[in-house]
Design a protein around this motif. Sequence first.
Motif, PDB file in Angstrom:
ATOM      1  N   GLY A 174       1.098  -7.496   7.801  1.00 48.09           N
ATOM      2  CA  GLY A 174       2.411  -7.190   8.399  1.00 48.09           C
ATOM      3  C   GLY A 174       3.532  -7.954   7.730  1.00 48.09           C
ATOM      4  N   ALA A 175       3.477  -8.061   6.391  1.00 47.36           N
ATOM      5  CA  ALA A 175       4.433  -8.915   5.665  1.00 47.36           C
ATOM      6  C   ALA A 175       5.508  -8.115   4.934  1.00 47.36           C
ATOM      7  CB  ALA A 175       3.674  -9.804   4.676  1.00 47.36           C
ATOM      8  N   GLY A 176       5.699  -6.834   5.314  1.00 46.60           N
ATOM      9  CA  GLY A 176       6.571  -5.973   4.516  1.00 46.60           C
ATOM     10  C   GLY A 176       8.049  -6.067   4.828  1.00 46.60           C
ATOM     11  N   ALA A 177       8.413  -6.700   5.957  1.00 46.42           N
ATOM     12  CA  ALA A 177       9.813  -6.623   6.366  1.00 46.42           C
ATOM     13  C   ALA A 177      10.542  -7.946   6.186  1.00 46.42           C
ATOM     14  CB  ALA A 177       9.904  -6.186   7.821  1.00 46.42           C
ATOM     15  N   CYS A 178      11.730  -7.842   5.643  1.00 48.85           N
ATOM     16  CA  CYS A 178      12.667  -8.966   5.621  1.00 48.85           C
ATOM     17  C   CYS A 178      12.080 -10.201   4.942  1.00 48.85           C
ATOM     18  CB  CYS A 178      13.134  -9.308   7.029  1.00 48.85           C
ATOM     19  SG  CYS A 178      13.843  -7.884   7.878  1.00 48.85           S
ATOM     20  N   ALA A 179      11.323 -10.019   3.866  1.00 50.95           N
ATOM     21  CA  ALA A 179      10.833 -11.165   3.106  1.00 50.95           C
ATOM     22  C   ALA A 179      11.889 -11.549   2.068  1.00 50.95           C
ATOM     23  CB  ALA A 179       9.495 -10.839   2.470  1.00 50.95           C
ATOM     24  N   ASP A 180      12.106 -10.684   1.078  1.00 48.29           N
ATOM     25  CA  ASP A 180      13.156 -10.961   0.082  1.00 48.29           C
ATOM     26  C   ASP A 180      14.519 -11.198   0.730  1.00 48.29           C
ATOM     27  OD1 ASP A 180      11.821 -10.994  -2.260  1.00 48.29           O
ATOM     28  OD2 ASP A 180      12.417  -8.988  -2.927  1.00 48.29           O
ATOM     29  N   SER A 181      14.853 -10.327   1.690  1.00 47.89           N
ATOM     30  CA  SER A 181      16.226 -10.376   2.195  1.00 47.89           C
ATOM     31  C   SER A 181      16.482 -11.615   3.047  1.00 47.89           C
ATOM     32  CB  SER A 181      16.564  -9.101   2.971  1.00 47.89           C
ATOM     33  OG  SER A 181      15.589  -8.835   3.950  1.00 47.89           O
ATOM     34  N   SER A 227       0.847  -1.198   0.000  1.00 44.97           N
ATOM     35  CA  SER A 227       0.000   0.000   0.000  1.00 44.97           C
ATOM     36  C   SER A 227       0.880   1.245   0.000  1.00 44.97           C
ATOM     37  CB  SER A 227      -0.902   0.020   1.238  1.00 44.97           C
ATOM     38  OG  SER A 227      -1.384   1.336   1.460  1.00 44.97           O
ATOM     39  N   GLU A 228       0.794   2.009  -1.089  1.00 43.79           N
ATOM     40  CA  GLU A 228       1.651   3.194  -1.210  1.00 43.79           C
ATOM     41  C   GLU A 228       1.320   4.240  -0.147  1.00 43.79           C
ATOM     42  OE1 GLU A 228       2.284   4.603  -5.186  1.00 43.79           O
ATOM     43  OE2 GLU A 228       2.706   6.644  -4.497  1.00 43.79           O
ATOM     44  N   SER A 229       0.031   4.425   0.136  1.00 48.64           N
ATOM     45  CA  SER A 229      -0.313   5.486   1.093  1.00 48.64           C
ATOM     46  C   SER A 229       0.134   5.105   2.507  1.00 48.64           C
ATOM     47  CB  SER A 229      -1.803   5.816   1.048  1.00 48.64           C
ATOM     48  OG  SER A 229      -2.549   4.707   1.435  1.00 48.64           O
ATOM     49  N   ARG A 230       0.071   3.798   2.858  1.00 54.08           N
ATOM     50  CA  ARG A 230       0.529   3.393   4.184  1.00 54.08           C
ATOM     51  C   ARG A 230       2.049   3.567   4.308  1.00 54.08           C
ATOM     52  NH1 ARG A 230      -1.185   0.377   8.618  1.00 54.08           N
ATOM     53  NH2 ARG A 230      -3.203   1.143   7.977  1.00 54.08           N
ATOM     54  N   LEU A 231       2.745   3.247   3.226  1.00 48.97           N
ATOM     55  CA  LEU A 231       4.203   3.393   3.224  1.00 48.97           C
ATOM     56  C   LEU A 231       4.585   4.856   3.472  1.00 48.97           C
ATOM     57  CD1 LEU A 231       6.742   1.668   2.565  1.00 48.97           C
ATOM     58  CD2 LEU A 231       6.514   2.460   0.202  1.00 48.97           C
ATOM     59  N   ASP A 236       3.850  -2.974   8.119  1.00 51.06           N
ATOM     60  CA  ASP A 236       2.395  -3.071   7.919  1.00 51.06           C
ATOM     61  C   ASP A 236       1.934  -2.403   6.619  1.00 51.06           C
ATOM     62  OD1 ASP A 236       2.527  -0.404   8.487  1.00 51.06           O
ATOM     63  OD2 ASP A 236       1.070  -0.431  10.120  1.00 51.06           O
ATOM     64  N   ALA A 237       2.893  -2.039   5.756  1.00 50.00           N
ATOM     65  CA  ALA A 237       2.512  -1.488   4.449  1.00 50.00           C
ATOM     66  C   ALA A 237       2.340  -2.597   3.410  1.00 50.00           C
ATOM     67  CB  ALA A 237       3.554  -0.476   3.973  1.00 50.00           C
ATOM     68  N   VAL A 238       2.569  -3.852   3.817  1.00 46.17           N
ATOM     69  CA  VAL A 238       2.561  -4.958   2.861  1.00 46.17           C
ATOM     70  C   VAL A 238       1.776  -6.131   3.440  1.00 46.17           C
ATOM     71  CG1 VAL A 238       4.008  -6.508   1.464  1.00 46.17           C
ATOM     72  CG2 VAL A 238       4.888  -4.257   2.110  1.00 46.17           C
ATOM     73  N   LEU A 239       0.979  -6.784   2.610  1.00 46.22           N
ATOM     74  CA  LEU A 239       0.393  -8.067   2.998  1.00 46.22           C
ATOM     75  C   LEU A 239       0.784  -9.123   1.974  1.00 46.22           C
ATOM     76  CD1 LEU A 239      -2.213  -8.771   1.017  1.00 46.22           C
ATOM     77  CD2 LEU A 239      -3.376  -7.131   2.478  1.00 46.22           C
ATOM     78  N   LEU A 240       0.727 -10.366   2.416  1.00 47.96           N
ATOM     79  CA  LEU A 240       1.030 -11.484   1.515  1.00 47.96           C
ATOM     80  C   LEU A 240      -0.278 -12.224   1.249  1.00 47.96           C
ATOM     81  CD1 LEU A 240       2.885 -13.428  -0.017  1.00 47.96           C
ATOM     82  CD2 LEU A 240       3.407 -14.545   2.160  1.00 47.96           C
ATOM     83  N   LEU A 241      -0.666 -12.230  -0.015  1.00 42.68           N
ATOM     84  CA  LEU A 241      -1.926 -12.843  -0.421  1.00 42.68           C
ATOM     85  C   LEU A 241      -1.637 -14.253  -0.947  1.00 42.68           C
ATOM     86  CD1 LEU A 241      -4.949 -12.243  -0.883  1.00 42.68           C
ATOM     87  CD2 LEU A 241      -4.334 -11.333  -3.141  1.00 42.68           C
ATOM     88  N   SER A 242      -2.373 -15.224  -0.414  1.00 39.91           N
ATOM     89  CA  SER A 242      -2.117 -16.603  -0.846  1.00 39.91           C
ATOM     90  C   SER A 242      -3.436 -17.316  -1.075  1.00 39.91           C
ATOM     91  CB  SER A 242      -1.314 -17.343   0.217  1.00 39.91           C
ATOM     92  OG  SER A 242      -2.115 -17.540   1.358  1.00 39.91           O
ATOM     93  N   ARG A 243      -3.375 -18.418  -1.797  1.00 36.83           N
ATOM     94  CA  ARG A 243      -4.590 -19.161  -2.085  1.00 36.83           C
ATOM     95  C   ARG A 243      -4.529 -20.543  -1.436  1.00 36.83           C
ATOM     96  NH1 ARG A 243      -8.609 -17.817  -5.596  1.00 36.83           N
ATOM     97  NH2 ARG A 243      -7.548 -16.457  -7.047  1.00 36.83           N
ATOM     98  N   VAL A 244      -5.655 -20.989  -0.923  1.00 37.17           N
ATOM     99  CA  VAL A 244      -5.729 -22.334  -0.350  1.00 37.17           C
ATOM    100  C   VAL A 244      -5.664 -23.342  -1.500  1.00 37.17           C
ATOM    101  CG1 VAL A 244      -7.138 -23.952   0.977  1.00 37.17           C
ATOM    102  CG2 VAL A 244      -7.105 -21.515   1.596  1.00 37.17           C
ATOM    103  N   VAL A 245      -4.727 -24.296  -1.358  1.00 40.49           N
ATOM    104  CA  VAL A 245      -4.534 -25.306  -2.400  1.00 40.49           C
ATOM    105  C   VAL A 245      -5.277 -26.591  -2.031  1.00 40.49           C
ATOM    106  CG1 VAL A 245      -2.802 -26.706  -3.586  1.00 40.49           C
ATOM    107  CG2 VAL A 245      -2.298 -24.324  -3.009  1.00 40.49           C
ATOM    108  N   SER A 246      -5.186 -26.970  -0.761  1.00 39.61           N
ATOM    109  CA  SER A 246      -5.932 -28.150  -0.332  1.00 39.61           C
ATOM    110  C   SER A 246      -6.140 -28.111   1.176  1.00 39.61           C
ATOM    111  CB  SER A 246      -5.208 -29.445  -0.755  1.00 39.61           C
ATOM    112  OG  SER A 246      -4.295 -29.850   0.235  1.00 39.61           O
ATOM    113  N   VAL A 247      -7.148 -28.819   1.637  1.00 43.83           N
ATOM    114  CA  VAL A 247      -7.448 -28.861   3.068  1.00 43.83           C
ATOM    115  C   VAL A 247      -7.420 -30.317   3.509  1.00 43.83           C
ATOM    116  CG1 VAL A 247      -9.195 -28.390   4.833  1.00 43.83           C
ATOM    117  CG2 VAL A 247      -8.877 -26.786   2.935  1.00 43.83           C
ATOM    118  N   LYS A 248      -6.663 -30.590   4.564  1.00 44.73           N
ATOM    119  CA  LYS A 248      -6.593 -31.957   5.089  1.00 44.73           C
ATOM    120  C   LYS A 248      -7.031 -31.930   6.542  1.00 44.73           C
ATOM    121  CE  LYS A 248      -2.513 -34.061   5.621  1.00 44.73           C
ATOM    122  NZ  LYS A 248      -1.269 -34.722   5.178  1.00 44.73           N
TER     123      LYS A 248
END
Length: 456
Positions: free
Chosen positions: A400-407, A23-27, A313-325
């Motif tokens: 809260g996924a904006g920090a230290c992901a790539d690095s 989110s640019e405005s949050r950043l 908190d300027a970044v979220l990680l969006l993921s999709r459910v692949v399967s449920v066990k």
Amino acid sequence: MQVEQVDLAQLAEQFGTPLFVVSESRLRANYRRIRDAFAASWGGSVNVMFAIKTNYSLAVRRILSQEGAGGDAFGPGELMATLVAGTDPARTSLGGSGKATAAIHEAVARGVRITVDALDELPRIAAAARDSGRRAVLTLRSKPRLDELNDYRSVASPYRMGAEIPLGDWVWDNKWGLTLEEACEAVRLIEAAPELDARGVHSHVGRHYGYTPQYVAAVPGLVRWIAELRDQTGWAPAWVNLGGGWAMEDDPVLRGPGSQRLAGGHPEMWAHPRGPIEEIAGEVCAELRRRLAEANLDVPVIELEPGRYIVTDAVLLLSRVVSVKNQPGIARYINVDASVAHFPIPELQDAANPVVVVDRLAEPLDGATAIVGPSCFEDLLSWGRPLPVLEAGDLIAFLGAGACADSYSATTNAIPRPAVVLVADDRADLIKRRETIQDIFNRDQIPERLWHTSPA
Ligand SMILES: *Cc1c(COP(=O)(O)O)cnc(C)c1O
């Protein structure tokens, strides 16, 4: 569910998952808030230098450069990224230990200052200054005795067989900075070298518990170090850099079970609420002013190197459910396409990142679940949270996924790293394409002789 005015389901459709959404405005708001908090409390000049190690998206760096943020870069890669995005070199510093000579040359030639961590950097910086015909501006990274910090128990010390030791001793044991004796020697060497210009003192303790008293307790030892350096050499800094480690009130790491275990040792820790940045800035600046005045030191400028405060908190990680066990009595495993290989903070630091099931807020809860990624590790992204009944195709966002992901990321199981998309109002721009499997193996080569059916 939206980030700014963009629908998350639409983003997943358009860019695929897993996907980091910025989110640019949050950043911008986070940057302005910490800058304004310190500017208001200090009353003098404040230089905020973004610690780029916390986020490697060049577009993120570009936005912060537009805002006027300087840069804190460790090594040639982060220096390149900082400058490529148009950051003012004069407000950028090359930090780090074990600096390569090539990085020193690059920094000096571009007018970037250097945060000196070891005496043997000085002749190399002087040579680089002579080569490029520029005077090198230096900040001395301090290694003070921070006795007031010893009220706080810290992480296990690798230097002491893993024993948990007080925070002041932990800082003292770490590899960074110049002891007072080394700093005196550095000042003498610098004053004898016309191509070197020592201007500042640097310190970085880190975030640890993130409580206001922790930051305040780090001030007296630093000022004692500066005053002794002045007494022994006659030199005093024009600026003090207070480093990074500034905490958000609801930081996922500080809220997690790991940090609660650590803080158990400190008597007032849980009684004292974690303050907003305005409170931290107010108390730190007041203590710094008071201690500097007592020591008869006049320091007009302070610098900060926030990283996680700005991006978390300027970044979220969006993921999709692949399967449920569902294994009754054990767990309901929600398998998603995101992995701790690319978002390591929950697992590495025992963080409690908020989890949101996209567009299903009002639905009934389904008891405790484990949200897991596809790698061969446990890959536990979240556990024990009640969530709606989930099925393949549902979307889950980790906040809260904006920090230290790539690095901090790894190519575990050759799972490509997610794409990154920047959202501003109603627009969405891809700012980092999804990694491909080809990218992961691009550096490999099989020598021709190995293609023969038997060894030569
Ligand atoms: C890691 C680091 C920072 C940034 O720390 P945050 O906790 O992300 O604010 C700043 N300065 C130095 C020297 C660092 O090592």
